[in-house]
Design an enzyme around this catalytic site. Structure first.
Site, mmCIF file in Angstrom:
data_model
loop_
_atom_site.group_PDB
_atom_site.id
_atom_site.type_symbol
_atom_site.label_atom_id
_atom_site.label_comp_id
_atom_site.label_asym_id
_atom_site.label_seq_id
_atom_site.Cartn_x
_atom_site.Cartn_y
_atom_site.Cartn_z
ATOM 1 C CD GLU A 1 -2.821 0.741 2.567
ATOM 2 O OE1 GLU A 1 -3.561 1.678 2.853
ATOM 3 O OE2 GLU A 1 -2.662 -0.252 3.305
ATOM 4 N NE ARG B 1 2.031 -7.224 10.398
ATOM 5 C CZ ARG B 1 1.477 -6.751 9.294
ATOM 6 N NH1 ARG B 1 0.664 -7.473 8.584
ATOM 7 N NH2 ARG B 1 1.759 -5.529 8.888
ATOM 8 C CE LYS C 1 2.827 0.116 4.925
ATOM 9 N NZ LYS C 1 2.240 -0.098 3.611
HETATM 10 P P1 ATP Z 1 1.921 -1.909 7.914
HETATM 11 O O1 ATP Z 1 1.063 -2.234 9.083
HETATM 12 O O2 ATP Z 1 3.362 -1.870 8.245
HETATM 13 O O3 ATP Z 1 1.450 -0.720 7.173
HETATM 14 P P2 ATP Z 1 0.725 -3.468 5.893
HETATM 15 O O4 ATP Z 1 0.423 -4.914 5.946
HETATM 16 O O5 ATP Z 1 -0.414 -2.517 5.948
HETATM 17 O O6 ATP Z 1 1.806 -3.165 6.965
HETATM 18 P P3 ATP Z 1 1.188 -3.330 3.115
HETATM 19 O O7 ATP Z 1 1.876 -2.278 2.336
HETATM 20 O O8 ATP Z 1 -0.275 -3.461 2.968
HETATM 21 O O9 ATP Z 1 1.560 -3.126 4.634
HETATM 22 O O10 ATP Z 1 1.894 -4.731 2.895
HETATM 23 C C1 ATP Z 1 2.335 -5.261 1.666
HETATM 24 C C2 ATP Z 1 2.624 -6.719 1.870
HETATM 25 O O11 ATP Z 1 3.636 -6.901 2.848
HETATM 26 C C3 ATP Z 1 1.404 -7.460 2.377
HETATM 27 O O12 ATP Z 1 1.312 -8.680 1.692
HETATM 28 C C4 ATP Z 1 1.678 -7.652 3.837
HETATM 29 O O13 ATP Z 1 1.037 -8.793 4.313
HETATM 30 C C5 ATP Z 1 3.195 -7.755 3.869
HETATM 31 N N1 ATP Z 1 3.742 -7.336 5.165
HETATM 32 C C6 ATP Z 1 3.568 -6.143 5.790
HETATM 33 N N2 ATP Z 1 4.159 -6.129 6.990
HETATM 34 C C7 ATP Z 1 4.738 -7.341 7.146
HETATM 35 C C8 ATP Z 1 5.499 -7.961 8.189
HETATM 36 N N3 ATP Z 1 5.794 -7.306 9.310
HETATM 37 N N4 ATP Z 1 5.930 -9.221 7.998
HETATM 38 C C9 ATP Z 1 5.655 -9.883 6.861
HETATM 39 N N5 ATP Z 1 4.945 -9.369 5.845
HETATM 40 C C10 ATP Z 1 4.482 -8.108 5.974
HETATM 41 MG MG MG Z 2 -1.931 -1.887 5.079
#
Ligand code: ATP
Ligand code: MG
Length: 556
Positions: free
Chosen positions: A38, A263, A273
């Site tokens: 995202e 995760r 983020k």
């Molecule tokens: P954040 O909470 O840090 O914003 P998010 O899941 O909203 O994380 P995205 O940009 O939506 O972030 O994630 C892109 C991809 O990375 C998704 O498939 C998500 O599941 C994966 N991802 C994000 N954070 C992690 C993590 N800590 N460990 C493993 N995979 C992750």
């Molecule tokens: Mg997200």
């Protein structure tokens, strides 16, 4: 089709092998995955894990992986992040080739699929306000309620179109999938699939004022792109039935399979983020690429190499249980890589002058030293030696202390690769502070060996005063004092360490580094691994400490 390259497969690999085998759902199909960030912040080490799985699985099975900006939620997105995300992925060594997409490209199709669901009697416009919806959510023994559930499809179709045309205010109504108000899985209790959001979108502008919810949008994005395996983190596990429901009930062009993995969490840091953005925006760190940040750009600036991060991700493995990995394991992976690959140099962080009183004034000698004892092909470099050299002020004591083998009057010390010298005393200023140390060298010990085999315990690094450069060195430590700064009801801001950055000026480094530019990793002998910072310049060099020499990681 899958070739076994490891003794055991992780569960994702097993699923893919099963699916692509004869009789499997994707028999004869190319494995096709996607990485869907995202664009609301910079990528962090958790994303590196996801990338190693998404791109890694495609690589392993001879498939392909798309890069897709998951930009269906316009509130937090920013174009600034898109280029940064691409740069970080390339840096890690992954390649989406020409398959770069935006989820927002599919808004039209998503809308059409929603209309299809309404026509099939599988979605309806609901006029409960968000509060009313919450009140009518029910509990395990009580089903949810909506008085709008059985309204005729024509009515929903008309209202949905009017929602799209901007005739209603935000929150006034939503489009809900008609699934099961009594389901024990709450994400199936007629989930909202479209909401009104009168916000400008970074790509579609003001064209849309209704936006699809993630659970509806994501399976459609995957299906449109022909994804076979949609790999995501564990929090989506409970949403998988909804993912499958969407795929089954629209005329989907493909039937992707969602598989979840744990995760990544690392102690002494935060990973979301939103929290990382707060650290940047409130000035607790110097930007997204501050070397204390767990972002990929921060780690890169800190001196992390792509190989060290990929090895880390390989090392932590893929599992179904969330766990917190020790920061020291990440450091261990970096140390491993740099020990094999970083050039060794000498740098004195807290210099004091050592005068070798029996060495001829004006004379300069040269020594040919190895760049990396672990990598012969890296060759040698020339360092110079003279009557005055810089040593660490902590390498001198006025009096002998038990166990201390460095400079004190009467003691012999090896100046690494140069000579054995015997300390003869020091000079102090009016405040009693030592300002110069004296020694005499033994000309028979060129190269640092004693011809008579006498033992010299201490070996110290040094830099020739006549051939040194001044440098700024930044020492970093954990950003948080608490190993889990954001668990429970802790506010992570309360645990920011006051000592996470220490700036040393006037450090002395051997001239051989002159002209080197970022990115470049070194081992500073006896100190650790350092890299040239991006703000470094030819006449004001700046180094970041990536990691110290001492390995705190204990194999359990
Ligand atoms: P954040 O909470 O840090 O914003 P998010 O899941 O909203 O994380 P995205 O940009 O939506 O972030 O994630 C892109 C991809 O990375 C998704 O498939 C998500 O599941 C994966 N991802 C994000 N954070 C992690 C993590 N800590 N460990 C493993 N995979 C992750
Ligand atoms: Mg997200």
């Amino acid at each position: 089709m899958a070739e076994e390259i490891r003794a055991t497969n992780n569960f994702i690999e097993s699923f893919i092998i099963e699916d692509t085998a004869p009789g499997g759902a994707y028999e004869g199909k190319k494995v096709h995955t996607r990485f869907p960030p995202e664009p609301n912040g910079y990528l962090h080490i958790g994303h590196a894990k996801a990338m190693c799985i998404d791109f890694g699985m495609a690589e392993r099975f001879g498939g392909i992986c798309n890069l897709r900006m998951d930009d269906t939620n316009p509130t937090k997105e920013d174009v600034e992040y898109i280029d940064a995300i691409k740069e970080d992925i390339k840096w890690l060594g992954f390649d989406w080739e020409d398959r770069f997409y935006f989820a927002s490209e599919y808004f039209e199709q998503m809308y059409e699929y929603a209309v299809e669901l309404i026509k099939k009697g599988l979605a309806y416009v609901c006029e409960l306000t968000p509060e009313q919806m919450r009140e009518n959510r029910g509990d395990l023994s009580t089903p949810a309620k909506s008085p709008y559930r059985d309204r005729p499809a024509e009515e929903s179709l008309e209202l949905f179109e009017r929602m799209k045309n901007g005739e209603f205010e935000e929150g006034r109504m939503t489009l809900r999938a008609k699934i099961d108000l009594a389901s024990g899985n709450f994400s199936l209790r007629d989930p909202v699939i479209y909401r009104i959001n009168k916000i400008h979108h970074h790509r579609t502008g003001d064209k849309w004022c209704i936006y699809p919810m993630y659970d509806f949008a994501h399976p459609i994005e995957d299906a449109i792109e022909g994804i076979t395996h949609s790999l995501c983190t564990l929090e989506f596990e409970a949403h998988r039935p909804l993912y499958d429901w969407v795929i089954e009930n629209i005329t989907a062009p493909a039937k992707p399979r969602q598989i979840e993995f744990a995760r990544l969490g690392i102690n002494n840091t935060v990973m979301s983020k939103r929290k990382l953005r707060q650290l940047v925006e409130d000035g607790y760190v110097n930007g997204w690429d501050d070397p204390r940040m767990p972002t990929l750009c921060g780690l890169r600036r800190r001196g992390y190499t792509p190989a060290s991060i990929r090895n880390f991700c390989e090392g932590i493995g893929v599992s179904k249980t969330n766990s917190v990995v020790e920061y020291s394991f990440l450091e261990h992976c970096l140390r491993d890589d740099l020990n094999a690959n970083a050039k060794r140099v000498m740098c004195v962080l807290d210099p004091i002058k050592l005068v070798i009183t029996n060495y001829p004034e004006g004379k300069t000698e040269t020594f040919e030293v190895e760049n990396n004892p672990n990598k012969e092909e890296d060759g040698t470099r020339t360092i110079t030696f003279g009557r005055e050299v810089w040593i660490e002020s902590t390498d001198f004591l006025e009096e002998k202390v038990k166990g201390y083998n460095r400079f004190y009057p009467g003691n012999e010390v090896r100046l690494k690769s140069a000579y054995i010298v015997k300390c003869t005393g020091c000079k102090k200023d009016e405040n009693g502070k030592v300002v110069e140390v004296y020694a005499e060298y033994d000309p028979e010990t060129r190269g640092g060996d004693t011809p008579d085999g006498r033992k010299v315990r201490g070996t110290v690094h040094w830099v020739d005063v006549n051939n040194s450069l001044d440098a700024e060195v930044r020492l970093y430590d954990n950003l948080f004092t608490d190993p889990e700064p954001d668990t429970g009801d802790k506010n992570f801001i309360d645990y920011i360490s006051p000592d996470s950055l220490k700036i040393l000026k006037g450090c002395k480094i051997e001239r051989s580094v002159e002209g080197a530019e970022c990115p470049m990793n070194y081992q500073f002998m006896r100190h650790g691994y350092f890299c040239i910072d991006k703000d470094s310049s030819a006449d004001a060099m700046i180094f970041n400490r990536s990691v110290s020499l001492k390995d705190g990681f204990k194999k359990k």
